[in-house]
Design a protein around this motif. Structure first.
Motif, PDB file in Angstrom:
ATOM      1  N   LEU A  18       0.824  -1.204   0.000  1.00  0.00           N
ATOM      2  CA  LEU A  18       0.000   0.000   0.000  1.00  0.00           C
ATOM      3  C   LEU A  18       0.861   1.258   0.000  1.00  0.00           C
ATOM      4  N   TYR A  19       1.913   1.236   0.806  1.00  0.00           N
ATOM      5  CA  TYR A  19       2.801   2.398   0.876  1.00  0.00           C
ATOM      6  C   TYR A  19       3.547   2.613  -0.442  1.00  0.00           C
ATOM      7  N   VAL A  20       4.154   1.552  -0.960  1.00  0.00           N
ATOM      8  CA  VAL A  20       4.952   1.651  -2.187  1.00  0.00           C
ATOM      9  C   VAL A  20       4.087   2.079  -3.378  1.00  0.00           C
ATOM     10  N   SER A  21       2.841   1.580  -3.424  1.00  0.00           N
ATOM     11  CA  SER A  21       1.963   1.903  -4.556  1.00  0.00           C
ATOM     12  C   SER A  21       1.348   3.296  -4.467  1.00  0.00           C
ATOM     13  N   GLY A  22       1.496   3.955  -3.330  1.00  0.00           N
ATOM     14  CA  GLY A  22       0.936   5.294  -3.189  1.00  0.00           C
ATOM     15  C   GLY A  22      -0.487   5.313  -2.648  1.00  0.00           C
ATOM     16  N   MET A  23      -1.004   4.161  -2.268  1.00  0.00           N
ATOM     17  CA  MET A  23      -2.384   4.119  -1.777  1.00  0.00           C
ATOM     18  C   MET A  23      -2.548   4.805  -0.419  1.00  0.00           C
ATOM     19  N   THR A  24      -1.456   5.051   0.299  1.00  0.00           N
ATOM     20  CA  THR A  24      -1.554   5.762   1.571  1.00  0.00           C
ATOM     21  C   THR A  24      -1.372   7.263   1.400  1.00  0.00           C
ATOM     22  N   ASP A  25      -1.105   7.713   0.190  1.00  0.00           N
ATOM     23  CA  ASP A  25      -0.958   9.140  -0.106  1.00  0.00           C
ATOM     24  C   ASP A  25      -2.333   9.693  -0.485  1.00  0.00           C
ATOM     25  N   THR A  26      -2.922  10.459   0.420  1.00  0.00           N
ATOM     26  CA  THR A  26      -4.289  10.939   0.199  1.00  0.00           C
ATOM     27  C   THR A  26      -4.404  11.805  -1.054  1.00  0.00           C
ATOM     28  N   ALA A  27      -3.371  12.588  -1.370  1.00  0.00           N
ATOM     29  CA  ALA A  27      -3.415  13.438  -2.564  1.00  0.00           C
ATOM     30  C   ALA A  27      -3.432  12.585  -3.838  1.00  0.00           C
ATOM     31  N   LYS A  28      -2.710  11.484  -3.835  1.00  0.00           N
ATOM     32  CA  LYS A  28      -2.671  10.600  -5.000  1.00  0.00           C
ATOM     33  C   LYS A  28      -4.034   9.931  -5.210  1.00  0.00           C
ATOM     34  N   VAL A  29      -4.643   9.484  -4.115  1.00  0.00           N
ATOM     35  CA  VAL A  29      -5.954   8.844  -4.208  1.00  0.00           C
ATOM     36  C   VAL A  29      -7.000   9.850  -4.683  1.00  0.00           C
ATOM     37  N   GLN A  30      -6.984  11.046  -4.130  1.00  0.00           N
ATOM     38  CA  GLN A  30      -7.945  12.060  -4.554  1.00  0.00           C
ATOM     39  C   GLN A  30      -7.687  12.491  -5.993  1.00  0.00           C
ATOM     40  N   GLY A  31      -6.417  12.457  -6.429  1.00  0.00           N
ATOM     41  CA  GLY A  31      -6.099  12.738  -7.834  1.00  0.00           C
ATOM     42  C   GLY A  31      -6.677  11.680  -8.761  1.00  0.00           C
ATOM     43  N   TRP A  32      -6.711  10.433  -8.311  1.00  0.00           N
ATOM     44  CA  TRP A  32      -7.322   9.343  -9.081  1.00  0.00           C
ATOM     45  C   TRP A  32      -8.829   9.587  -9.241  1.00  0.00           C
ATOM     46  N   LEU A  33      -9.442  10.103  -8.196  1.00  0.00           N
ATOM     47  CA  LEU A  33     -10.892  10.312  -8.218  1.00  0.00           C
ATOM     48  C   LEU A  33     -11.297  11.605  -8.943  1.00  0.00           C
ATOM     49  N   ASP A  34     -10.350  12.484  -9.197  1.00  0.00           N
ATOM     50  CA  ASP A  34     -10.645  13.775  -9.842  1.00  0.00           C
ATOM     51  C   ASP A  34     -10.577  13.631 -11.368  1.00  0.00           C
ATOM     52  N   VAL A  35     -11.551  12.921 -11.944  1.00  0.00           N
ATOM     53  CA  VAL A  35     -11.505  12.624 -13.374  1.00  0.00           C
ATOM     54  C   VAL A  35     -11.730  13.853 -14.258  1.00  0.00           C
ATOM     55  N   PHE A  36     -12.333  14.909 -13.738  1.00  0.00           N
ATOM     56  CA  PHE A  36     -12.572  16.109 -14.536  1.00  0.00           C
ATOM     57  C   PHE A  36     -11.578  17.215 -14.229  1.00  0.00           C
ATOM     58  N   GLY A  37     -10.597  16.935 -13.393  1.00  0.00           N
ATOM     59  CA  GLY A  37      -9.584  17.923 -13.033  1.00  0.00           C
ATOM     60  C   GLY A  37      -8.211  17.405 -13.382  1.00  0.00           C
ATOM     61  N   ASN A  38      -7.338  17.407 -12.398  1.00  0.00           N
ATOM     62  CA  ASN A  38      -5.963  16.947 -12.579  1.00  0.00           C
ATOM     63  C   ASN A  38      -5.904  15.446 -12.295  1.00  0.00           C
ATOM     64  N   TRP A  39      -6.429  14.650 -13.220  1.00  0.00           N
ATOM     65  CA  TRP A  39      -6.585  13.212 -13.029  1.00  0.00           C
ATOM     66  C   TRP A  39      -5.244  12.502 -13.022  1.00  0.00           C
ATOM     67  N   ASP A  40      -5.059  11.606 -12.070  1.00  0.00           N
ATOM     68  CA  ASP A  40      -3.844  10.798 -11.951  1.00  0.00           C
ATOM     69  C   ASP A  40      -4.223   9.337 -12.178  1.00  0.00           C
ATOM     70  N   PRO A  41      -3.960   8.776 -13.371  1.00  0.00           N
ATOM     71  CA  PRO A  41      -4.401   7.412 -13.693  1.00  0.00           C
ATOM     72  C   PRO A  41      -3.523   6.295 -13.129  1.00  0.00           C
ATOM     73  N   THR A  42      -2.474   6.623 -12.373  1.00  0.00           N
ATOM     74  CA  THR A  42      -1.527   5.584 -11.947  1.00  0.00           C
ATOM     75  C   THR A  42      -2.144   4.539 -11.023  1.00  0.00           C
ATOM     76  N   LEU A  43      -3.178   4.886 -10.272  1.00  0.00           N
ATOM     77  CA  LEU A  43      -3.770   3.898  -9.376  1.00  0.00           C
ATOM     78  C   LEU A  43      -4.547   2.825 -10.133  1.00  0.00           C
TER      79      LEU A  43
END
Length: 144
Positions: A18-43
Motif C-alpha cells: 500500500l505504501y509503495v503503490s501510493g495508496m496511503t498518499d491521500t493526494a494521490k488517491v484524490q487525484g485518481w478520483l478527480d476525473v474532470f480535473g488533474n486526473w492521476d491514472p496511476t492507481l
C-alpha cells in the motif's frame, strides 16, 4: 502460532505494498478520483495489479484447503441489494473526501500525523455504529 506469524508477514507485506503503490498518499488517491480535473491514472495499475492476481488466486483455491487450516470463504452472493449499494456509496464518499480507506488508513498511522488518527477514530466509530444503524434501517424498511 504458525497462523499468527503468517498473518503478521502477510499484513506487513500488504501494508508495504500500500505504501509503495501510493495508496496511503491521500493526494494521490484524490487525484485518481478527480476525473474532470488533474486526473492521476496511476492507481489504475495498482488496481489491476491487485485484481488480476486475486482472480487467479480464487480460481486456484477451488477444491483446496489453506496451508494453516480452516477453509477458504465461499464466494459472495452476486445479488445487488440495498445493503451493497448503501455500503458502496458510503465507502466511496468517505474515500473521496478523506483519500483513505481502511487498509491504507491503518498502514499510514505510523507516519501520517494526526489527520490519519482522526480518520482512524472516525472509521472505528463508524464500524461500531453501523450494525445498530443497519438493524434500525431493517426495522424501518425491511430489505427484500
Amino acid at each position: 502460532m504458525q497462523r499468527l506469524i503468517l498473518a503478521f508477514v502477510a499484513g506487513g507485506l500488504f501494508g508495504t505494498g500500500l505504501y509503495v503503490s501510493g495508496m496511503t498518499d491521500t493526494a494521490k488517491v484524490q487525484g485518481w478520483l478527480d476525473v474532470f480535473g488533474n486526473w492521476d491514472p496511476t492507481l489504475a495499475f495498482v488496481m489491476g495489479g491487485a485484481i488480476v492476481p486475486m482472480a487467479l488466486a480464487w480460481r486456484m483455491t477451488q477444491g483446496r484447503t489453506p496451508v494453516v487450516g480452516g477453509s477458504f470463504p465461499a464466494p459472495s452472493s452476486p445479488k445487488l441489494g440495498r445493503n451493497l449499494v448503501l455500503g458502496s456509496v458510503l465507502f466511496g464518499v468517505g474515500w473521496g473526501l478523506a483519500g483513505l480507506c481502511p487498509g491504507p488508513a491503518i498502514a499510514s498511522l505510523s507516519y501520517g500525523g494526526w489527520p490519519h488518527w482522526v480518520f482512524f477514530a472516525a472509521m472505528i466509530a463508524g464500524m461500531a455504529i453501523a450494525p445498530k444503524a443497519r438493524a434500525q434501517l431493517d426495522r424501518a424498511v425491511p430489505a427484500e
